[in-house]
Scaffold this motif. Structure first.
Motif, mmCIF file in Angstrom:
data_model
loop_
_atom_site.group_PDB
_atom_site.id
_atom_site.type_symbol
_atom_site.label_atom_id
_atom_site.label_comp_id
_atom_site.label_asym_id
_atom_site.label_seq_id
_atom_site.Cartn_x
_atom_site.Cartn_y
_atom_site.Cartn_z
ATOM 1 N N ARG A 379 0.775 -1.378 -0.127
ATOM 2 C CA ARG A 379 -0.060 0.009 0.169
ATOM 3 C C ARG A 379 0.712 1.238 0.151
ATOM 4 O O ARG A 379 0.374 2.188 0.629
ATOM 5 N N ALA A 380 2.006 1.161 -0.825
ATOM 6 C CA ALA A 380 2.783 2.488 -0.849
ATOM 7 C C ALA A 380 1.943 3.252 -1.950
ATOM 8 O O ALA A 380 0.915 2.769 -2.853
ATOM 9 N N VAL A 381 1.747 4.702 -1.844
ATOM 10 C CA VAL A 381 1.020 5.530 -2.582
ATOM 11 C C VAL A 381 1.634 5.418 -4.039
ATOM 12 O O VAL A 381 2.940 5.853 -4.249
ATOM 13 N N MET A 382 0.809 5.082 -4.915
ATOM 14 C CA MET A 382 1.125 4.989 -6.517
ATOM 15 C C MET A 382 0.671 6.106 -7.331
ATOM 16 O O MET A 382 -0.323 6.843 -7.019
ATOM 17 N N ILE A 397 13.120 12.325 -2.178
ATOM 18 C CA ILE A 397 14.416 12.535 -3.029
ATOM 19 C C ILE A 397 15.372 11.571 -2.504
ATOM 20 O O ILE A 397 16.361 11.312 -3.459
ATOM 21 N N ASP A 398 15.448 11.106 -1.518
ATOM 22 C CA ASP A 398 16.288 10.085 -1.136
ATOM 23 C C ASP A 398 15.721 8.359 -1.059
ATOM 24 O O ASP A 398 16.215 7.638 -0.537
ATOM 25 N N LEU A 399 14.445 8.643 -2.116
ATOM 26 C CA LEU A 399 14.033 7.198 -2.319
ATOM 27 C C LEU A 399 13.115 6.590 -1.319
ATOM 28 O O LEU A 399 12.907 5.453 -1.712
ATOM 29 N N GLU A 400 12.666 7.078 -0.188
ATOM 30 C CA GLU A 400 11.764 6.448 0.656
ATOM 31 C C GLU A 400 10.492 6.616 0.231
ATOM 32 O O GLU A 400 10.014 7.732 -0.385
ATOM 33 N N THR A 401 9.767 5.494 -0.070
ATOM 34 C CA THR A 401 8.226 5.650 -0.112
ATOM 35 C C THR A 401 7.448 6.000 0.887
ATOM 36 O O THR A 401 7.605 6.133 2.017
ATOM 37 N N SER A 402 6.099 5.801 0.633
ATOM 38 C CA SER A 402 5.173 6.087 1.819
ATOM 39 C C SER A 402 4.946 5.150 2.925
ATOM 40 O O SER A 402 4.562 5.094 3.968
ATOM 41 N N GLU A 482 5.275 16.687 2.252
ATOM 42 C CA GLU A 482 4.150 15.994 1.630
ATOM 43 C C GLU A 482 3.996 14.472 1.877
ATOM 44 O O GLU A 482 2.836 13.836 1.976
ATOM 45 N N MET A 483 5.372 13.615 2.017
ATOM 46 C CA MET A 483 5.118 12.349 2.235
ATOM 47 C C MET A 483 4.630 12.008 3.633
ATOM 48 O O MET A 483 3.635 11.107 3.608
ATOM 49 N N ARG A 488 -0.393 10.004 6.628
ATOM 50 C CA ARG A 488 -1.637 9.933 7.319
ATOM 51 C C ARG A 488 -2.897 9.821 6.840
ATOM 52 O O ARG A 488 -3.808 9.288 7.193
ATOM 53 N N GLU A 489 -2.860 10.131 5.375
ATOM 54 C CA GLU A 489 -4.015 10.125 4.558
ATOM 55 C C GLU A 489 -4.286 8.621 3.908
ATOM 56 O O GLU A 489 -5.475 8.141 4.031
ATOM 57 N N PHE A 490 -3.225 7.918 3.671
ATOM 58 C CA PHE A 490 -3.193 6.589 3.174
ATOM 59 C C PHE A 490 -2.231 5.736 3.784
ATOM 60 O O PHE A 490 -1.197 5.569 3.577
ATOM 61 N N PRO A 491 -2.670 5.285 5.031
ATOM 62 C CA PRO A 491 -1.773 4.443 5.980
ATOM 63 C C PRO A 491 -1.503 3.125 5.082
ATOM 64 O O PRO A 491 -2.104 2.720 4.308
#
Length: 497
Positions: A379-382, A397-402, A482-483, A488-491
């Motif tokens: 469930r990473a934000v796509m 910028i350092d490539l960490e996803t949600s 923003e991440m 918070r919006e898409f756990p």
């Protein structure tokens, strides 16, 4: 049984050191192969084009991607249906059969000797291509415990079949051929005692509590890492036209695997569809392998790849036909020819411009799609980004996803090229080290990551040749603030740490 042998015995660059002979049974007939070959490569080498028949119409199917990401090479091996023969090594006495229609449902009983093991690691790297190898090497060099997982039976990903020399500095392996880079990186990794490599293993799911499930042939692993780098690469795009399912219609990367990894000639006369870098490079590699390239088709009014690659094939008299595409492939149980057509400025076929060409191989090189399925399952934000080939995870910028402490690098983050993938792998690993390592090591890693990010965005990606990928990566990159809002919006389904 066809008497032909499509193996390449003389090549201007590669030396194929084949192992001892192996004998196995194909539909009850004993056949010979060489140790280290996949079942698909061994069968293709002796002229077997049809591996299975479709479920509804019973149409013949042959290999397409040759890296285990499609179903075209499914066969029944030792009674097990849906075996991906492109990543299944030959062994003495094995029994291989074509699969006809829907495969029988196998027993759910675990195989004899099956085990389960629980692993803990600082970093789990999923994918052993340029991005994954770079991430594993960088993280391990700082003393972190690394588990590296790859579906194939050798490390290197797409590097192992690249025969062209890479551009760039010595640090970026400039002057080395792709397969040489894979050898150098794999050798370095093998000497690191804090790296565990799981080959022929699939990361099949991310679960609550920060667990990742991994399945190998006779073992299940439950891995709980502190951080994950997803470097799962990409899969080849198909192209819709009548006859596109015939054996002999193959992805460009599939042909590269046959030629450059196993030393098997994929055909005698090839038609290449697509003039991006991959299409141009594979055309030159076909010529090196003794395959005639009848033409390269490009639906756009100009070629899509680098001039240096186009110049190589043009010197051999290969026509690059812009504003042209394929309209049909024809043949019985293998490609025997194709119909090509000229298109107008709206890409519509021009009536009367059709032309038939004789060929036994049609290579599709119309782009790649990121393999980001594991990230989506977590469930990473796509976001759908056309410039990157499809849906990709948003990242900082350092490539960490949600998904906290889940990073993405290489083509899984969006289609670019191998050098960018290696840089991204290092950035992801250094970002992890900056979080996990104590004292000076963490600070040093953060500084190094910052320099690599600056180089990637403000130097390397300023090339006009990478402008499309740069636009795509910009669309997929968000600020840290923003991440946090997205989380918070898409756990996410899980988190690591």
């Amino acid at each position: 049984m066809p008497p032909s042998d499509r193996r390449i015995w003389d090549h201007p660059i590669l030396v194929f050191e084949r192992g001892k002979k192996v004998r196995f049974f194909f539909e009850g007939v004993e056949v010979e192969a060489y140790e280290g070959e996949s079942v698909a490569a061994a069968l293709y080498a002796i002229g077997i084009d049809v591996f299975s028949y479709s479920a509804k119409l019973g149409r013949p199917r042959g290999p397409f991607c040759m890296i285990g990401k499609c179903s075209s090479c499914f066969m029944i091996v030792d009674g097990v249906p849906n075996t991906r023969t492109c990543v299944e090594l030959v062994r003495d006495g094995m029994r291989v059969e074509r699969q006809r229609g829907l495969a029988p449902i196998p027993s759910t009983t675990p195989p004899e000797g099956a085990e389960e093991e629980v692993l803990e690691a600082d970093v789990l790297v999923i994918g052993g291509g340029p991005a994954g190898l770079s991430a594993a090497l960088e993280a391990a060099s700082y003393g972190l415990d690394v588990v590296l997982v790859d579906e194939h039976f050798r490390l290197g990903g797409q590097l192992v079949k690249q025969t062209h020399k890479f551009f760039g500095s010595k640090e970026l392996f400039g002057g080395l051929r792709g397969f040489q880079i894979a050898e150098v990186m794999s050798e370095k990794l093998s000497k690191m005692s804090n790296v565990r490599v799981l080959l022929r293993s699939v990361a099949y799911g991310v679960f609550r509590g920060g667990w990742v499930g991994i399945a190998s042939r006779n073992k299940l692993y439950r891995v709980r890492p502190r951080a994950v780098v997803v470097a799962s690469g990409a899969s080849e795009q198909y192209l819709a036209f009548p006859g596109n399912d015939l054996p002999g219609v193959m992805g460009a990367g599939g042909a590269q695997t046959l030629m450059n990894e196993f030393g098997v000639r994929p055909g005698e006369k090839a038609l290449v569809v697509g003039s991006g870098n991959v299409g141009l490079i594979v055309s030159y590699q076909l010529l090196q392998a003794g395959v005639k390239v009848v033409a390269i088709l490009e639906i756009m009014p100009s070629i899509g790849g680098w001039f240096v690659h186009a110049a190589k094939v043009r010197r051999y008299g290969v026509p690059i036909m812009t504003s042209h595409t394929i309209s049909a492939a024809w043949g019985s149980e293998r490609v025997e020819g194709a119909t090509i057509v000229k298109v107008d400025e709206r890409f519509n076929p021009i009536p009367g411009s059709e032309r038939d060409v004789e060929c036994d191989l049609i290579l599709i090189s119309v782009g790649l799609a990121p393999d980001a399925r594991l990230l989506a399952q977590a469930r990473a934000v796509m976001r759908w980004v056309p410039e990157l080939g499809g849906p990709v995870p948003l990242r900082t910028i350092d490539l960490e996803t949600s998904v906290p402490n889940m990073y993405v690098a290489g083509d899984a983050s969006g289609i670019e090229e191998a050098t960018s993938a290696m840089i991204e792998g290092r950035i992801a690993a250094l970002s992890i080290v900056s979080k996990l390592a104590e004292g000076r090591r963490g600070v040093e890693a953060a500084e190094k990551a910052k320099k690599l990010v600056d180089f990637l965005w403000n130097e390397y990606r300023t090339s006009p040749l990478l402008s499309r990928a740069r636009r795509g990566k910009e669309k997929a990159t968000v600020s840290h603030e923003e991440m946090e809002k997205l989380r918070r919006e898409f756990p996410p389904a899980a988190s690591f740490g």
